[in-house]
Design an enzyme around this catalytic site. Structure first.
Site, PDB file in Angstrom:
ATOM      1  N   ARG A   1       0.855  -1.186   0.000  1.00 61.50           N
ATOM      2  CA  ARG A   1       0.000   0.000   0.000  1.00 61.50           C
ATOM      3  C   ARG A   1       0.893   1.239   0.000  1.00 61.50           C
ATOM      4  NH1 ARG A   1      -3.423  -2.830  -1.567  1.00 61.50           N
ATOM      5  NH2 ARG A   1      -5.459  -3.230  -0.681  1.00 61.50           N
TER       6      ARG A   1
ATOM      7  N   HIS B   1      -0.956  -0.285  -9.946  1.00 63.29           N
ATOM      8  CA  HIS B   1      -1.634  -1.186  -8.990  1.00 63.29           C
ATOM      9  C   HIS B   1      -2.188  -2.432  -9.701  1.00 63.29           C
ATOM     10  CE1 HIS B   1      -3.790  -1.257  -4.837  1.00 63.29           C
ATOM     11  NE2 HIS B   1      -3.649  -2.493  -5.292  1.00 63.29           N
TER      12      HIS B   1
HETATM   13  C1  OXD Z   1      -5.779  -6.231  -2.903  1.00 60.95           C
HETATM   14  C2  OXD Z   1      -5.256  -5.323  -3.945  1.00 60.95           C
HETATM   15  O1  OXD Z   1      -5.802  -5.851  -1.725  1.00 60.95           O
HETATM   16  O2  OXD Z   1      -5.537  -5.554  -5.152  1.00 60.95           O
HETATM   17  O3  OXD Z   1      -6.188  -7.343  -3.249  1.00 60.95           O
HETATM   18  O4  OXD Z   1      -4.557  -4.369  -3.630  1.00 60.95           O
END
Ligand code: OXD
Length: 309
Positions: free
Chosen positions: A224, A272
């Site tokens: 993250r 992402h």
């Molecule tokens: C998840 C993401 O948490 O795609 O699966 O970031």
């Protein structure tokens, strides 16, 4: 009584199809369809608008569409009594490993450097490292982190891991807790971040901790964005303490147009996409949890609000 797919930012047709194929008996709706809010007992969510979940008075369970639940727990109006679950899928671990392997090999073989040489039409050979030359450090040894460690070890990499608490079953050499963080970082040449986003990991990768890595080390963040202090990373790359960063997650997504990361020569950006939930492979566990919720049984892959994962 029904299941609602509530995800304004993800494509929802394939989710709807996969769930309907798995169990045609469940009434399924997709936000923002006009429905009777009182009928909704189960929500499948991703980046829902904050405050929206309190509109379903009979809601019993919220399942994240992914492995992470940080965005749910950040909603100040998340209904209190509702159970939370997340996705745990071998397919997610496998695709994450494949992405990380690609990034690690890029770091070893200097592919970012050659891409830039090509853009400048420059013939610029550079030294490379072999699998056995380097030590990888994985932060976060949950289901995905432990799997990635095992696969990298199987390929001949030397792998250390770090987690908040000891992990006796992990195949890597494990360091745990804040008092072992420095020792772990001191011997890590490629740092892979797979930590959950929680109040204790927020900003954990900053100028002090990243400077504990050996000079010239590199970073791969697939967890993250808020775990990394972005400004500190730029400073450490600019003063050559770090050599390269592969970033798949950011404090703000999509990454804003004027963000300094876009043009930084030592940063590789992906949007992402490291490991995306496959609706077909996870439909069975969502359907199973829907029926468990209906029967008042214990749910699979429950999330602890206290731990944050
Ligand atoms: C998840 C993401 O948490 O795609 O699966 O970031």
């Amino acid at each position: 009584m029904s299941l609602l797919i509530l995800s304004p930012t993800r494509e929802t047709d394939t989710w709807l199809q996969a769930l309907q194929e798995e169990d045609p008996k469940i009434p399924i709706f997709v936000y923002p369809e006009n429905i009777d809010n009182e009928s909704v007992e189960f929500v499948l969510a991703w980046n829902h608008p904050y405050g929206s979940l309190k509109n379903y008075p009979n809601l019993k369970c919220i399942s994240s569409m992914g492995a992470g639940v940080d965005y749910l727990l950040k909603d100040p109006e998340l209904p209190e009594q509702v159970l939370l679950t997340r996705i745990v899928d071998p397919e997610l671990s496998k695709t994450m490993f494949e992405f990380i392997l690609a990034m690690v090999m890029n770091h070893l073989r200097g592919l970012t450097h050659f891409k830039q040489s090509q853009a400048n039409q420059k013939w610029e050979p550079a030294a490379y490292q072999r699998i056995e030359d380097i030590r990888i450090g994985i932060m976060g040894l949950g289901v995905i982190g432990s799997y990635v460690a095992k696969r990298l070890i199987g390929m001949g990499f030397r792998v250390n891991g770090w987690a908040q608490s000891p992990k006796p079953n992990c195949k890597a050499t494990v360091y745990s807790g804040s008092n072992e963080l420095e020792t772990f970082l001191n011997s890590t040449e490629i740092l892979i971040c797979l930590l959950p986003s929680t109040p204790s990991t927020h900003g954990l990768l900053n100028k002090e901790t990243l400077a504990m890595l050996p000079k010239g080390a590199s970073l791969i963040n697939v967890a993250r964005g808020d775990i990394l202090v972005e400004r500190d990373l730029i400073d450490l790359l600019d003063n050559e303490q770090l050599s390269l960063a592969s970033l798949d997650v950011f404090q703000q997504e999509p990454l804003p147009n004027n963000h300094p990361f876009w043009k930084h020569k030592k940063i590789d950006i992906t949007p992402h996409v490291a490991s995306l939930t496959n609706p077909k492979t996870v439909a069975p566990q969502i359907v199973e949890n829907y029926w468990r919720m209906k029967k008042g049984q214990e749910l699979m892959h429950s999330v602890s609000r206290k731990k944050g994962y």
